[in-house]
Design an enzyme around this catalytic site. Structure first.
Site, PDB file in Angstrom:
ATOM      1  N   ASN A   1      29.104   4.778  -1.847  1.00 32.19           N
ATOM      2  CA  ASN A   1      28.829   3.471  -1.248  1.00 32.19           C
ATOM      3  C   ASN A   1      30.149   2.839  -0.818  1.00 32.19           C
ATOM      4  OD1 ASN A   1      27.945   0.900  -0.593  1.00 32.19           O
ATOM      5  ND2 ASN A   1      27.449   0.315  -2.692  1.00 32.19           N
ATOM      6  N   LEU A   2      30.313   2.621   0.466  1.00 31.16           N
ATOM      7  CA  LEU A   2      31.566   2.044   0.965  1.00 31.16           C
ATOM      8  C   LEU A   2      31.589   0.522   0.888  1.00 31.16           C
ATOM      9  CD1 LEU A   2      32.289   4.297   4.085  1.00 31.16           C
ATOM     10  CD2 LEU A   2      32.984   4.607   1.707  1.00 31.16           C
ATOM     11  N   LYS A   3      30.463  -0.080   0.497  1.00 36.49           N
ATOM     12  CA  LYS A   3      30.372  -1.541   0.347  1.00 36.49           C
ATOM     13  C   LYS A   3      30.939  -2.221   1.591  1.00 36.49           C
ATOM     14  CE  LYS A   3      30.292  -1.384  -4.680  1.00 36.49           C
ATOM     15  NZ  LYS A   3      30.701  -2.042  -5.934  1.00 36.49           N
TER      16      LYS A   3
ATOM     17  N   HIS B   1      20.791  -3.100  -5.040  1.00 33.24           N
ATOM     18  CA  HIS B   1      22.099  -2.921  -5.658  1.00 33.24           C
ATOM     19  C   HIS B   1      22.467  -4.182  -6.425  1.00 33.24           C
ATOM     20  CE1 HIS B   1      26.471  -2.460  -6.050  1.00 33.24           C
ATOM     21  NE2 HIS B   1      26.247  -1.161  -5.937  1.00 33.24           N
TER      22      HIS B   1
ATOM     23  N   GLU C   1      22.967   1.231 -13.328  1.00 32.11           N
ATOM     24  CA  GLU C   1      24.322   0.710 -13.129  1.00 32.11           C
ATOM     25  C   GLU C   1      24.526  -0.569 -13.941  1.00 32.11           C
ATOM     26  OE1 GLU C   1      26.260   1.631  -8.981  1.00 32.11           O
ATOM     27  OE2 GLU C   1      24.663   0.176  -8.767  1.00 32.11           O
TER      28      GLU C   1
ATOM     29  N   SER D   1      34.258   2.516  -5.380  1.00 28.89           N
ATOM     30  CA  SER D   1      35.707   2.331  -5.331  1.00 28.89           C
ATOM     31  C   SER D   1      36.472   3.598  -5.661  1.00 28.89           C
ATOM     32  CB  SER D   1      36.126   1.200  -6.280  1.00 28.89           C
ATOM     33  OG  SER D   1      35.719   1.464  -7.606  1.00 28.89           O
TER      34      SER D   1
END
Length: 214
Positions: free
Chosen positions: A6-8, A85, A133, A195
Site C-alpha cells: 500500500n503506497l498510501k 483500512h 492490522e 512504509s
C-alpha cells in the site's frame, strides 16, 4: 503468500515501485500487488504489476461527487481493492455496500480489521480476504506477527469459524522476509505492508527480501 504493498499518500514514485514489484514477482514467482493513489492507478497498471485500489466507495453511478467509483477503479486497471483500512474507516453497513460495489465491478476484496473480533464480523460479509492490522503497530518497525502472534492466530481462527474460504492477511509493521515467514507460520495467506517498501531507500531490495522465504 500474497504480498500487497500500500503506497498510501507517501511522496514516492509509484511507477518506480510498481516496476520493481513487477520484476521481483516475475523473477521469484511470488504474487505481489501494489495499491497506489487512485490518480496513479493507470500508470501503475501499465507496468504490468498486479494493481489494487486503496478504497472504493459504497456508491453506484450517479450524483456522488468526491467518491471513488468501483467501476472507475476497474477501468483504470485495478483488479482488487482494500476496504476499511485503519486510515479510512467505514461503518459495517458501508463495508458491506463497498464490497457489493467491488463485486459489481469484478474487483477482489481485502477488508481490514483491527482485531480478531472485527475479523469475524467482516468475514461474515464474504470478502476474499481480511487483513488484521492493530492500529498501534501500523507504520512501525515491529510486525504484528512478532509483537503479538496470538492476534494473527486468533484472527485466522475467527475467520475460519465463519467462512474458511476467507483468506487472512497479516498487516502492520511487516518489513522483512522473516516477518512474511512468521505470518505464514501463524496461518496467514498474505501480508499487507506500506512504509517498509514505500519509504525504503531501495524498494526492490526490500521486495526481494520479503519474498525470499516463499
Amino acid at each position: 503468500m500474497f504480498v500487497l504493498v500500500n503506497l498510501k499518500a507517501y511522496d514516492v514514485d509509484p511507477v518506480e515501485i510498481a516496476t520493481a514489484a513487477r520484476d521481483v514477482a516475475e523473477e521469484s514467482g511470488a504474487r505481489i500487488g501494489v495499491a497506489p493513489q487512485a490518480a496513479h492507478l493507470p500508470a501503475v497498471a501499465d507496468t504490468g504489476v498486479e494493481t489494487w485500489a486503496q478504497h472504493v466507495s459504497a456508491v453506484e453511478h450517479g450524483s456522488h461527487t468526491g467518491s471513488t467509483l468501483a467501476e472507475a477503479v476497474a477501468d483504470a486497471g485495478a483488479s482488487g481493492t482494500l476496504i476499511n483500512h485503519s486510515e479510512k474507516r467505514l461503518k459495517l453497513a458501508d463495508i458491506d455496500a463497498a464490497m457489493d460495489a467491488a463485486e459489481r465491478a469484478g474487483l477482489e476484496t481485502c477488508v481490514c480489521a483491527n482485531n480478531p473480533d472485527q475479523v469475524g464480523a467482516v468475514a461474515a460479509l464474504g470478502p476474499d480476504a481480511v487483513a488484521v492490522e492493530p492500529p498501534e503497530l501500523i507504520g512501525g518497525d515491529v510486525s504484528v506477527a512478532s509483537a503479538d502472534p496470538d492476534i494473527v492466530e486468533d484472527a485466522v481462527a475467527a475467520a475460519n469459524a465463519v467462512d474458511d474460504a476467507v483468506a487472512v492477511y497479516c498487516g502492520a509493521g511487516v518489513s522483512t522476509g522473516e516477518d512474511v515467514d512468521a505470518a505464514g507460520d501463524l496461518g496467514a495467506e498474505g501480508v499487507l505492508l506500506a512504509s517498509g517498501v514505500a519509504k525504503a531507500d531501495d524498494p526492490r531490495a526490500v521486495l526481494e527480501d520479503l519474498v525470499s522465504p516463499l
